[in-house]
Scaffold this motif. Structure first.
Motif, PDB file in Angstrom:
ATOM      1  N   VAL A  46       0.836  -1.204   0.000  1.00  0.00           N
ATOM      2  CA  VAL A  46       0.000   0.000   0.000  1.00  0.00           C
ATOM      3  C   VAL A  46       0.870   1.252   0.000  1.00  0.00           C
ATOM      4  O   VAL A  46       0.594   2.212  -0.710  1.00  0.00           O
TER       5      VAL A  46
ATOM      6  N   VAL B  30       3.868  -0.287   4.429  1.00  0.00           N
ATOM      7  CA  VAL B  30       2.485  -0.715   4.688  1.00  0.00           C
ATOM      8  C   VAL B  30       2.078  -1.763   3.657  1.00  0.00           C
ATOM      9  O   VAL B  30       2.203  -1.549   2.445  1.00  0.00           O
TER      10      VAL B  30
ATOM     11  N   THR C 182      -1.026  -4.797   2.765  1.00  0.00           N
ATOM     12  CA  THR C 182      -2.333  -5.385   3.075  1.00  0.00           C
ATOM     13  C   THR C 182      -2.394  -6.790   2.502  1.00  0.00           C
ATOM     14  O   THR C 182      -1.599  -7.172   1.633  1.00  0.00           O
ATOM     15  N   GLY C 183      -3.334  -7.574   2.985  1.00  0.00           N
ATOM     16  CA  GLY C 183      -3.518  -8.932   2.502  1.00  0.00           C
ATOM     17  C   GLY C 183      -4.574  -9.623   3.335  1.00  0.00           C
ATOM     18  O   GLY C 183      -5.244  -8.992   4.165  1.00  0.00           O
ATOM     19  N   MET C 184      -4.737 -10.912   3.088  1.00  0.00           N
ATOM     20  CA  MET C 184      -5.728 -11.692   3.827  1.00  0.00           C
ATOM     21  C   MET C 184      -5.037 -12.841   4.553  1.00  0.00           C
ATOM     22  O   MET C 184      -4.021 -13.362   4.097  1.00  0.00           O
TER      23      MET C 184
ATOM     24  N   ASN D 181     -11.438 -15.788   7.459  1.00  0.00           N
ATOM     25  CA  ASN D 181     -10.282 -15.107   6.892  1.00  0.00           C
ATOM     26  C   ASN D 181     -10.374 -13.614   7.188  1.00  0.00           C
ATOM     27  O   ASN D 181     -11.449 -13.032   7.112  1.00  0.00           O
TER      28      ASN D 181
ATOM     29  N   ARG E 106      -8.841  -9.565   6.777  1.00  0.00           N
ATOM     30  CA  ARG E 106      -7.996  -8.607   6.054  1.00  0.00           C
ATOM     31  C   ARG E 106      -7.139  -7.854   7.066  1.00  0.00           C
ATOM     32  O   ARG E 106      -7.636  -7.384   8.089  1.00  0.00           O
TER      33      ARG E 106
ATOM     34  N   THR F  67      -4.033  -4.782   7.417  1.00  0.00           N
ATOM     35  CA  THR F  67      -3.270  -3.701   6.798  1.00  0.00           C
ATOM     36  C   THR F  67      -2.262  -3.257   7.852  1.00  0.00           C
ATOM     37  O   THR F  67      -2.646  -2.681   8.876  1.00  0.00           O
ATOM     38  N   VAL F  68      -0.996  -3.582   7.614  1.00  0.00           N
ATOM     39  CA  VAL F  68       0.016  -3.339   8.650  1.00  0.00           C
ATOM     40  C   VAL F  68       1.217  -2.604   8.071  1.00  0.00           C
ATOM     41  O   VAL F  68       1.599  -2.804   6.921  1.00  0.00           O
ATOM     42  N   SER F  69       1.797  -1.764   8.895  1.00  0.00           N
ATOM     43  CA  SER F  69       3.144  -1.279   8.620  1.00  0.00           C
ATOM     44  C   SER F  69       4.085  -2.330   9.214  1.00  0.00           C
ATOM     45  O   SER F  69       4.062  -2.571  10.433  1.00  0.00           O
TER      46      SER F  69
ATOM     47  N   GLN G  70       6.218  -1.217  12.064  1.00  0.00           N
ATOM     48  CA  GLN G  70       5.384  -0.984  13.248  1.00  0.00           C
ATOM     49  C   GLN G  70       5.003  -2.317  13.896  1.00  0.00           C
ATOM     50  O   GLN G  70       5.006  -2.453  15.116  1.00  0.00           O
TER      51      GLN G  70
ATOM     52  N   ASN H 208      -2.745  -5.333  12.666  1.00  0.00           N
ATOM     53  CA  ASN H 208      -3.955  -4.527  12.483  1.00  0.00           C
ATOM     54  C   ASN H 208      -4.937  -5.204  11.530  1.00  0.00           C
ATOM     55  O   ASN H 208      -4.683  -5.307  10.337  1.00  0.00           O
TER      56      ASN H 208
ATOM     57  N   GLY I 124     -10.543  -5.744   8.192  1.00  0.00           N
ATOM     58  CA  GLY I 124     -11.763  -6.230   7.562  1.00  0.00           C
ATOM     59  C   GLY I 124     -11.912  -7.723   7.773  1.00  0.00           C
ATOM     60  O   GLY I 124     -10.970  -8.404   8.189  1.00  0.00           O
ATOM     61  N   VAL I 125     -13.110  -8.226   7.533  1.00  0.00           N
ATOM     62  CA  VAL I 125     -13.340  -9.661   7.657  1.00  0.00           C
ATOM     63  C   VAL I 125     -13.763 -10.221   6.311  1.00  0.00           C
ATOM     64  O   VAL I 125     -14.425  -9.551   5.518  1.00  0.00           O
TER      65      VAL I 125
END
Lengths: 477, 455
Positions: B367, B373, B375-377, B396, B398, B400-402, B405, B445, B448-449
């Motif tokens: 991202v 950063v 994202t993924g699942m 499953n 979702r 979104t992480v740095s 961090q 972090n 989403g689901v």
């Protein structure tokens, strides 16, 4: 090549195959890229060989050989048969009937890209890159490509097909950096520009030099733009990002091999089930999706697929309802519907798989401005930056390179780092307008991955800008 | 393997008429028995040999490749490479081709793996399939021999034969799925039945998955998940290009503490526990490069071109990419993360207390490369951790992480490390992998689901 393919098929049948096909392929590709005034790459690559696919005792086998001679053809066929025998399972495979097609197909080309010198290609990149220069832009890139694939397919049920597919493409990127910030703008598309089937005229008509100053200005302006705020809002999405949205959330789920679990170990499955055909509501009645392997200029255009099934245009989603899957002859037989026509292999040393051809969102009506006019408060999103979607193709998250707020029907301030997320059928259900044919355009992407061993595919998508209500934007880490 | 890579490379070099030149030959003999619903459905045998010629004339570089290995094919190859070079623009500061350097001896070739033939590959795939009597098995067994030879007009003569074998299994039905994989260059590391069992046992625990609210959670990541994440991060962060172009996380942060002091990351192609390599794609010896040491950013990997561009005393670390991927700059193909002092994932869960347990990730996307950063699942085995123990299965998720961090606060790392295959086998085979432990993090972090596990 035709005789070699026939010899391979004969060798496979002689070794016990009940079905065999052989593809001989010669693929040449050139790529030129420049970066910050340097020539980064000038490459001219060629690969050739023969791939033989067999059914022995109801089991598939595939083998290939780089030698385009009688020994290579025979050895590939015999190895494929031996592997099929060794790997045999308990379920016999059957293929939907296919007409015994014979024919040829060539991409219409005005200007043969391999008659355009590499020097000329380098010059174009250098000029486009110079036009990207800007004080805040730290990295400028320009790239062009050309590919010609000559292939012959012979099948044991009577197909003899020769095709020559020619692709060209290009693009530019500007990367601006300042005070620890970093922003990128691309044209005509991110992640490698855009490609099409056709001659060098496609690249010339992209207007890379013409668009470069705008691309650089926007990259620089993004450094000072506000971050896209989080929230649920109305979004208007440009045609290019819509094309990736179609690819990821419609194109892959409708591949019938995914529905049947064949890709479960890598690319994933699908939220769709075989029984959804004809009844599943995929989206709003504004949603009309068509698979069309006859679209002029499409990267998924051919005369025949790699099983010898003739190209055609067919509806996939009609007024929001699922009407067809993308099929192979085997999956069509299992489903009892369809006739194949989507099988393509990445060169001579891979098995054909179900791949998207050209998958389009059909245009609606009105202009881009008309889409904005009905938005009091929303976000306009343009050009893909990042993408991710789950294994069933339900939960997706996209980022775009640039965005603008929409206030009272007009574009407002520029926004950076925009993302949006959703669940596929809910998102498509919130589609409330698709702009008309004047705003419809097609892009070709060359980085679609699938299969083990991995195979790349080149596909095109057309769309107009669209409007969706109640979409989550601004996801943060 | 019938073709001799060194002999082909020498003939390709001989075909060049004028200028400096470098010939790479990559030969592959492999089989991959892919299965779905417990049936082999896509068995693929590959034999190929690709010769790539890089020619430098008057400071201009051109590259061409072919798999036509007869004299006519190599003559055409040399012509095209020369034309490509003549079409370019002389590159200011191009350091030229490297000379011959002593190369390290490494492991990475096992006759027993090289001897695995198509019938064996089918049999080993069957062993993975037969390991489950409940859920269906989806995946593959593959093994192959890869031979890489590089010779140049500057005197480089580098050669290595490599073996690799990978089993990958997703065990699944409607509402359940589990995952396991195993990679090794040695036959000691080939046990498809064990992989099949691990995936099936994991799948059995994932039925009736629950949902959770998106929020930051403490988490345990198995090596499969951690390897994917660190590879994606490393793609942008650990190469010299990202540093020089000011677009990677490490740009401007070298010498700073960026992660928990328990975290040390290197690129180490010499480690016999990985998939060892002697040299890079310029024939330069591979070096171990410390990227993060006790949480402090220490460096990136370099090739000769980026080292010359940096112009401040940097030298190649032996990380030149294949010539046709030159635009990506030097790449980390052998990331390793030091193990910690925790003996099991169960103990890592105890350190987490309340959180989530992640087996595997899916479809990662970068991202924001500047902030690391991604994202993924999650997929094929996501669970809640309650009271320090693995509890109910989850849908499953979702994330979104740095990545930095996420690694700022690491309660613990597993003592044992696992080699995770890093190749999806696109293009020509070149075995790569990541050697990582399981890890506990204080912040993962969830944004989403998604759907239930399974088909």
């Amino acid at each position: 090549m035709r005789d070699l393919c026939k010899a391979a098929v004969d060798a496979a049948l002689g070794a016990g195959a009940t079905y065999a096909d052989a593809r001989a392929v010669v693929r040449r590709s050139q790529a030129v890229s420049t970066k910050n005034g340097r020539v980064e790459n000038v490459t001219d690559l060629e690969t050739e060989g023969i791939g033989v696919r067999v059914l022995v005792g109801g089991a598939w086998g595939f083998s290939c050989d780089r030698r385009l001679d009688a020994d290579g053809a025979r050895d590939a066929a015999l190895r494929a048969c031996a592997f099929a025998l060794a790997a045999a399972g308990s379920r016999e495979k059957a293929l939907a009937p296919a007409p015994a097609s014979s024919g040829t197909y060539r991409t219409p080309v005005e200007k043969d890209p391999f008659e355009v010198s590499l020097s000329e290609k380098v010059d174009l990149c250098v000029r486009a890159e110079e036009a990207l220069r800007h004080p805040d832009v730290k990295v400028t890139e320009a790239f062009v490509r050309a590919q010609r694939e000559h292939k012959v397919l012979v099948t044991s049920d009577g197909a003899e097909i020769e095709q020559e597919l020619v692709e060209t493409g290009g693009g530019i990127d500007a990367l601006a950096a300042s005070d620890g910030g970093f922003q990128m703008r691309s044209y005509p598309s991110a992640h490698g520009g855009s490609s099409a089937q056709g001659g060098w005229e496609y690249v010339e008509n992209l207007g890379l030099e013409r668009e470069a100053p705008r691309v650089a200005e926007q990259a620089a302006a993004l450094l000072r733009a506000d971050v896209c705020p989080p929230g649920m809002t109305t979004v208007v999405i440009d045609a290019e990002q819509m094309e990736l949205q179609v690819h990821e959330s419609v194109g892959h789920p409708i591949e019938l091999d995914r529905v049947y679990g064949s890709e479960a170990s890598y690319a994933g499955t699908s939220f769709l089930k075989a029984g959804d055909l004809g009844s599943l509501r995929y989206g709003s009645d504004k949603m009309n999706i068509t698979a069309d392997s006859t679209t002029p200029g499409g990267l998924g255009t051919f005369g025949f697929d790699d099983e010898g099934v003739p190209a055609r245009r067919e509806p996939i989603v009609v007024e929001g309802v699922l009407r067809n899957f993308l099929t192979s002859r085997e999956t069509a037989e299992t489903l009892g519907a369809g006739q194949g026509g989507s099988m393509r292999a990445d060169g001579w040393n891979r098995m054909p798989l179900i791949r998207m051809t050209n998958l389009h969102l059909e245009p609606g009506e009105g202009s881009f401005d008309d889409l904005l006019a009905d938005v009091d408060d929303g976000i306009y999103l343009e050009t893909n930056k990042s993408w991710s979607i789950d294994d069933k193709r339900l939960n997706f998250q996209f980022g775009t390179q640039i965005a603008w707020e929409i206030k009272n029907g007009k574009l407002g301030r520029m926004l950076r780092d925009a993302t949006y997320t959703g669940i596929t059928p809910e998102f498509w259900g919130s589609l409330d307008a698709v702009a008309g044919p004047e705003a419809w355009h097609m892009q070709g992407l060359t980085n679609c991955g699938k299969g083990q061993p991995g195979q790349g595919a080149h596909v095109s998508h057309g769309s107009s800008p669209c409007r969706f209500r109640g979409v989550q934007v601004g996801v943060k880490a | 393997m019938s073709d001799d890579a060194r002999e082909i490379a020498a003939r390709a070099l001989k075909a060049v008429d004028g200028g400096d030149a470098e010939a790479h030959v990559l030969c592959e003999r492999s089989g991959l028995a892919r299965f779905a619903s417990s049936e082999v459905h896509q068995p693929t045998l590959i034999e190929n040999c690709v010769v790539t010629l890089r020619v430098i004339r008057d400071g201009k570089i051109g590259t061409s490749s072919t798999n036509r290995l007869d004299d006519d094919g190599l003559k055409l190859l040399a012509q095209r490479a020369a034309e490509a070079a003549d079409s370019g623009v002389a590159e200011e500061g191009f350091p030229g081709l490297p000379g011959s350097m002593p190369l390290p001896e490494v492991e990475g070739f096992d006759e027993a793996v090289a001897a695995i033939g198509p019938e064996d590959q089918a049999r080993l795939a069957r062993a993975a399939i037969d390991a489950s009597t409940t859920t269906g098995q989806f995946g593959f067994f593959t093994s192959g021999v890869t031979e890489l030879a590089i010779v140049s007009s500057a005197g480089v003569e580098a050669h290595q034969s490599m073996t690799d074998a990978t089993t990958l299994v997703v065990s699944a039905d409607d509402g359940a799925s589990g995952y396991a994989t195993q990679t090794s260059w040695s036959s000691d590391g080939v046990d498809p039945a064990a992989v099949g069992r691990e995936a099936a046992e994991k799948a059995a625990r994932t039925r009736s998955a629950k949902t959770i609210e998106p929020a930051p959670y403490r988490a345990v990541l198995e090596p499969y998940a951690f390897a994917d994440l660190i590879n994606y991060f490393g793609y942008d962060a650990f190469g010299a290009n990202g540093l020089l172009e000011e677009r990677s996380y490490l740009a401007g942060r070298l010498g700073e503490k960026i992660m928990d002091e328990k975290v040390s990351i290197a690129d180490d192609a010499l480690d016999p526990r990985g998939l060892p390599k002697r040299f890079d794609f310029e024939g330069v010896p591979k070096q171990r490069v410390q990227l993060v040491e006790n949480g402090v950013a220490r460096g990136v990997v370099w090739d000769r071109t980026t080292a010359a561009r940096a112009g401040d005393g940097h030298e190649t670390t032996g990380h030149a990419p294949p010539p046709v991927y030159r635009q990506y700059g030097p790449l980390t193909f052998a990331l390793t993360v030091d193990g910690g002092e925790v003996d099991s994932v169960e103990e890592l869960c105890e350190l987490v207390g309340d959180g989530i347990y992640v087996t595997r990730l899916h479809y990662l996307g970068i991202v924001d490369p500047r902030e690391g950063v991604i994202t993924g699942m999650t997929r094929d085995g996501t669970f809640r951790i309650r009271d320090g123990k693995i509890a109910e299965p989850l849908v499953n998720l979702r994330f979104t992480v740095s990545v930095p961090q996420m690694l700022e606060d690491v309660p613990g790392l597993g003592r044992e490390r696992k080699l995770v295959n890093g190749s999806d086998f696109y293009g020509e085979r070149y075995p790569i992998g990541t050697l990582v432990p399981a890890i506990a993090t204080a912040r993962f972090n969830i944004t989403g689901v998604g759907s239930e596990p399974g088909l």
